[in-house]
Design an enzyme around this catalytic site. Sequence first.
Site, PDB file in Angstrom:
ATOM      1  N   MET A 202       0.722  -0.960   0.076  1.00  0.00           N
ATOM      2  CA  MET A 202       0.000  -0.160   0.023  1.00  0.00           C
ATOM      3  C   MET A 202       1.037   1.316  -0.038  1.00  0.00           C
ATOM      4  O   MET A 202       0.202   2.341   0.457  1.00  0.00           O
ATOM      5  CB  MET A 202      -1.007  -0.003   1.206  1.00  0.00           C
ATOM      6  CG  MET A 202      -1.989  -1.098   1.399  1.00  0.00           C
ATOM      7  SD  MET A 202      -2.813  -1.310  -0.132  1.00  0.00           S
ATOM      8  CE  MET A 202      -3.964   0.104  -0.317  1.00  0.00           C
ATOM      9  N   ARG A 203       2.075   1.231  -0.510  1.00  0.00           N
ATOM     10  CA  ARG A 203       2.909   2.430  -0.587  1.00  0.00           C
ATOM     11  C   ARG A 203       3.370   2.606  -1.937  1.00  0.00           C
ATOM     12  O   ARG A 203       3.800   1.669  -2.653  1.00  0.00           O
ATOM     13  CB  ARG A 203       4.025   2.095   0.314  1.00  0.00           C
ATOM     14  CG  ARG A 203       3.743   1.998   1.762  1.00  0.00           C
ATOM     15  CD  ARG A 203       4.895   1.521   2.368  1.00  0.00           C
ATOM     16  NE  ARG A 203       5.943   2.613   2.647  1.00  0.00           N
ATOM     17  CZ  ARG A 203       5.856   3.663   3.627  1.00  0.00           C
ATOM     18  NH1 ARG A 203       5.049   3.717   4.459  1.00  0.00           N
ATOM     19  NH2 ARG A 203       6.907   4.866   3.542  1.00  0.00           N
TER      20      ARG A 203
ATOM     21  N   LEU B 110       6.105   3.512  -4.764  1.00  0.00           N
ATOM     22  CA  LEU B 110       7.314   3.257  -4.748  1.00  0.00           C
ATOM     23  C   LEU B 110       8.196   4.580  -5.063  1.00  0.00           C
ATOM     24  O   LEU B 110       7.639   5.452  -6.132  1.00  0.00           O
ATOM     25  CB  LEU B 110       7.900   2.266  -5.773  1.00  0.00           C
ATOM     26  CG  LEU B 110       7.438   0.761  -5.554  1.00  0.00           C
ATOM     27  CD1 LEU B 110       8.211  -0.251  -6.593  1.00  0.00           C
ATOM     28  CD2 LEU B 110       7.463   0.444  -4.112  1.00  0.00           C
TER      29      LEU B 110
ATOM     30  N   HIS C  34      -3.652  -5.136 -10.004  1.00  0.00           N
ATOM     31  CA  HIS C  34      -4.584  -4.340  -9.586  1.00  0.00           C
ATOM     32  C   HIS C  34      -5.867  -4.828  -9.744  1.00  0.00           C
ATOM     33  O   HIS C  34      -6.025  -5.215 -10.880  1.00  0.00           O
ATOM     34  CB  HIS C  34      -4.162  -2.922 -10.462  1.00  0.00           C
ATOM     35  CG  HIS C  34      -5.196  -1.955 -10.158  1.00  0.00           C
ATOM     36  ND1 HIS C  34      -4.904  -1.175  -8.982  1.00  0.00           N
ATOM     37  CD2 HIS C  34      -6.132  -1.407 -10.853  1.00  0.00           C
ATOM     38  CE1 HIS C  34      -5.828  -0.167  -9.015  1.00  0.00           C
ATOM     39  NE2 HIS C  34      -6.739  -0.222 -10.110  1.00  0.00           N
TER      40      HIS C  34
HETATM   41  C1  GRF Z   1      -5.680  -7.002  -4.374  1.00  0.00           C
HETATM   42  O1  GRF Z   1      -7.041  -6.745  -4.640  1.00  0.00           O
HETATM   43  C2  GRF Z   1      -4.724  -6.486  -5.259  1.00  0.00           C
HETATM   44  O2  GRF Z   1      -5.373  -6.586  -6.706  1.00  0.00           O
HETATM   45  C3  GRF Z   1      -4.471  -5.125  -4.562  1.00  0.00           C
HETATM   46  O3  GRF Z   1      -4.450  -5.232  -3.314  1.00  0.00           O
HETATM   47  C4  GRF Z   1      -5.223  -6.602  -2.992  1.00  0.00           C
HETATM   48  C5  GRF Z   1      -4.237  -7.122  -2.011  1.00  0.00           C
HETATM   49  O4  GRF Z   1      -4.890  -8.501  -1.644  1.00  0.00           O
HETATM   50  N1  GRF Z   1      -3.324  -4.593  -5.194  1.00  0.00           N
HETATM   51  P1  GRF Z   1      -4.061  -9.400  -0.999  1.00  0.00           P
HETATM   52  O5  GRF Z   1      -3.345  -8.875   0.201  1.00  0.00           O
HETATM   53  O6  GRF Z   1      -3.091 -10.143  -2.167  1.00  0.00           O
HETATM   54  O7  GRF Z   1      -5.129 -10.635  -0.534  1.00  0.00           O
END
Ligand code: GRF
Length: 211
Positions: free
Chosen positions: A94-95, A97, A113
């Site tokens: 969630m960061r 880069l 994504h």
């Molecule tokens: C997924 O929906 C992915 O597409 C997005 O963040 C979510 C991560 O889910 N980037 P997980 O931690 O892999 O279960």
Amino acid sequence: MSETALRLGVLASGRGSNLQAIIDAIEAGRLQARIEVVLSDRADAHALDRACGHGIKAVFVDPKAYAARDLFDSAVVGALRAHQVELVCLAGFMRLLTPGFVAEYRGRIMNIHPALLPAFPGLHAQRQALEYGARVAGCTVHFVDEGVDTGPIILQATVPVLDDDTEESLSARILVEEHAIYPRAIQLFAEGRLAIKGRRVIILDGDRVRS
Ligand code: GRF
């Protein structure tokens, strides 16, 4: 196909279901790779527990210990280098880069994504698709550049949006496809079959050995 397994580093912030899909594909022999290290910016990320459960090195890198984003990223890059990682896989990391990180691993960072890019980049992609009224949704594996979900697209998969969908039901349908295409994209990279030509990723035929 390469004789040696591709060395992966996975970055994850949360539940780690995509990490699990990669682990499962490796264990099932569908993916010729080895996860050298899982790194997280959250101590409580379930992804770290999943890694430990499979004997994979799991490291929490505390963002609070670094005065600036680029210092945090340098620490992460240092850990990836120390493990001789060849491909960095973002799996719910969630960061953003920093440019220095992207430059260090250009063409060697992938992200998953939960939308059909370039539609609905950024946070809450499934909610964005639902609120927009899209009839078709899906997911994208792409190489990472300096932008937010803007890098060259490797694979995409679609799902229908149903009239009674909620954010949860649509997300669950998309997630099934995420778990299918992410390991597949990594395997294509492992086979040396992905060539980036400008914005396009060409999938090469056959048994090339990666350089
Ligand atoms: C997924 O929906 C992915 O597409 C997005 O963040 C979510 C991560 O889910 N980037 P997980 O931690 O892999 O279960």
